[in-house]
Structures are given as C-alpha cells and as structure tokens.
Design an enzyme around this catalytic site. Sequence first.
Site, PDB file in Angstrom:
ATOM      1  N   PHE A 101       0.881  -1.143  -0.118  1.00 46.94           N
ATOM      2  CA  PHE A 101       0.115   0.112   0.075  1.00 46.94           C
ATOM      3  C   PHE A 101       0.910   1.348  -0.193  1.00 46.94           C
ATOM      4  O   PHE A 101       2.131   1.193   0.405  1.00 46.94           O
ATOM      5  CB  PHE A 101      -1.079  -0.189   1.353  1.00 46.94           C
ATOM      6  CG  PHE A 101      -0.162   0.137   2.596  1.00 46.94           C
ATOM      7  CD1 PHE A 101      -0.004   1.088   3.126  1.00 46.94           C
ATOM      8  CD2 PHE A 101       0.137  -1.197   3.220  1.00 46.94           C
ATOM      9  CE1 PHE A 101       0.644   1.347   4.345  1.00 46.94           C
ATOM     10  CE2 PHE A 101       0.653  -1.083   4.537  1.00 46.94           C
ATOM     11  CZ  PHE A 101       1.165   0.146   4.959  1.00 46.94           C
ATOM     12  N   CYS A 102       0.129   2.423  -0.373  1.00 41.34           N
ATOM     13  CA  CYS A 102       0.958   3.752  -0.392  1.00 41.34           C
ATOM     14  C   CYS A 102      -0.080   4.946  -0.154  1.00 41.34           C
ATOM     15  O   CYS A 102      -1.314   4.410   0.187  1.00 41.34           O
ATOM     16  CB  CYS A 102       1.724   3.777  -1.592  1.00 41.34           C
ATOM     17  SG  CYS A 102       0.685   3.810  -3.253  1.00 41.34           S
ATOM     18  N   THR A 103       0.111   6.074  -0.330  1.00 43.92           N
ATOM     19  CA  THR A 103      -0.742   7.056  -0.118  1.00 43.92           C
ATOM     20  C   THR A 103      -2.038   7.117  -1.020  1.00 43.92           C
ATOM     21  O   THR A 103      -2.969   6.916  -0.272  1.00 43.92           O
ATOM     22  CB  THR A 103      -0.038   8.232   0.082  1.00 43.92           C
ATOM     23  OG1 THR A 103       0.966   8.380   0.812  1.00 43.92           O
ATOM     24  CG2 THR A 103      -0.832   9.299   0.501  1.00 43.92           C
ATOM     25  N   ILE A 112      -4.231   4.609   0.624  1.00 45.17           N
ATOM     26  CA  ILE A 112      -4.424   5.100   2.165  1.00 45.17           C
ATOM     27  C   ILE A 112      -5.796   6.010   2.176  1.00 45.17           C
ATOM     28  O   ILE A 112      -6.482   5.936   3.009  1.00 45.17           O
ATOM     29  CB  ILE A 112      -3.423   5.535   2.847  1.00 45.17           C
ATOM     30  CG1 ILE A 112      -2.078   4.431   3.092  1.00 45.17           C
ATOM     31  CG2 ILE A 112      -3.554   5.978   4.305  1.00 45.17           C
ATOM     32  CD1 ILE A 112      -0.919   5.030   3.242  1.00 45.17           C
TER      33      ILE A 112
END
Length: 322
Positions: free
Chosen positions: A185-187, A214
């Site tokens: 996952f990332c922003t 996120i």
Amino acid sequence: MTASSAQPLTVAALYRFTHFEDCARLQVPLQKVCRDKGVKGTLLLAPEGINGTIAGTPEDIDAVLAHIRALPGCADLDIKLSSAATMPFHRMKVRIKREIVTMGEPDIDPRASVGTYVEPHDWNALIADPDTIVIDTRNDYEVAVGTFAGAIDPKTPSFRDFPAWFRNERERLLGEGKPPRVAMFCTGGIRCEKSTAFLKQEGVDEVYHLKGGILKYLETVPETESMWQGECFVFDQRVTIGHGLAQGTHTLCHACRRPVRADDLAAPHYEEGVSCPACYPERTDSQRASYRERHRQERLAAERGEAHVGAVHHERDDARDG
C-alpha cells in the site's frame, strides 16, 4: 478564480499511467488552464503519464480535470478528492520529469502488468490473513506518522530505494516453498502501481495492492472498523490527515520537510522554520542561520500580504502521490 475564495477548497490527488509522445507540447496549455482558474499545486508530466495534487474551488478543479481527461489516455484518470479550509499550495507548477513517480527501474511498465487491486472494504481481511505479508512502500518519514497494523516498514528514505531493499530482503520475506501473498500500500495508489509491477517482474505471482491507497481507505472505512494506526502524511501544507480525511495533528519542518508531532514542538531542537529533532543533527549552524533568515523574510512578506520567493520551494514534487 471563478468562485468566491471564501468557499471550501477541493484538493485533487490524481495520476494516470499512459503514453505521452510530447510532454512539452502538453505542458504550456495545462499550465495556462490551471493559472487561468486560480488552481495551485504540482503536476508532473513524463512519457509514462501524469501525476500530481492540485487545489482550488470545486468549479475550477472540475475545469482543470476536464482538461486533463482530454489528454491522450487520460479519460479514466484516477482521482481522490478531499477538502481544505485554506489553500495548501503556494503556486502552480507543471513540470516534465523522466518518471511521474521515481523508482529508477526503466523496464517497469504498470500498463503491462500490475498486482491485483483490493477494494478498501476487502483490505482488512487480506492483511489479517497470516498467509499474507504486508509491505508499506512509502518513505521512512511517512511510515513514522502512521501505518497499518502489522505492516513491514522497509525504512527507505526514498521510493528509489525500494527495489534494492526488496532484492536484499527477498529470501527473508518470502522464505522457501510456497511464497506468501504480498499486499502493498501507499498514499494514493501510484507507488503501488510500480511496486507491484516490480514484484511481478521479479517473479512474485500473488501480489495485491490497496485500490485508491490509504486516502481511499481512510475516506471509506469507518474508524471503528479500521486497521490503520496514526495519521497519513500528505504532500501539501495540510501535512497529515486522519479518518474521514480530517486534518491531522502534525506540522511540517520547513528545513527538512518532515512531519513534526505536536509534542515535538516543545523539544529543545525544534525551531519554527529552522530545525526539528529529526534534522537538527543533519544540519550545520551555518545552514540553520540561513533557514532562520529565510523564515524571517517569509514572516515579513506574510505581514505585507505577499508570498516570499523562498516559500515556493517548500512543496515536494518528487513523490506527489505518492
């Protein structure tokens, strides 16, 4: 700006992997529509597509997004919207880069192969499964602010460091026999497009990533059901956000661009505009004196109602996602 500046502002984080033949030809018209509409932020153009975050009134953001959707291959632009009470950017920049998010792996093409997208409401079940390893693909200063429970922190200062980290840690992470599922996952999703494509190229079959990142998770998953811990760093003057995309509690160190916790504001090495506990050992007295003078000039400019030239350097554009 075509609407009252008193109304809430819309912040649009966007990206699209597509092929641009001539980024320079796209740059000037895009810069012009943003400036004509009073929209501010940063947009990156590269042969692999577009990435950025912009802010303005809802009507003006809609106009800019319509222009971007008309670019080659951008009809299905990935967009995440949030709001801000004040303008989170100092100016508008449209820049041409080699990559829209820098990984430094020239053979990676997310348009050809990426991991399996996982909707936010299905994410908890995936990462709670003991046969899944969860990797946070963001930079170390972002992970320090908040992450998912049980996620692996690569402790990388830059996304460019992620491939080397994985290659070094692969045996420890995947072990022998049937490899575990890998969830990343990332922003906002863009770094995971590249990181999952990278892992698939490295021969990892079961790779998943959080659709919308996120930001989408915090927007759609109720806090009572959330597995997110802490806040999420964003690349603008809001600094961090929480569940429901509400404003977070961190401020920004304008010397090193790292987030600063509220309790660190009273630390001996915190000085507004000059240093924070994280960067104080990394800077010299001479550098801090320069930052101190810049901060003084910015305060004077603000009192005059002007934007000091130094302020335009405060916004990151290396992973505006990110």
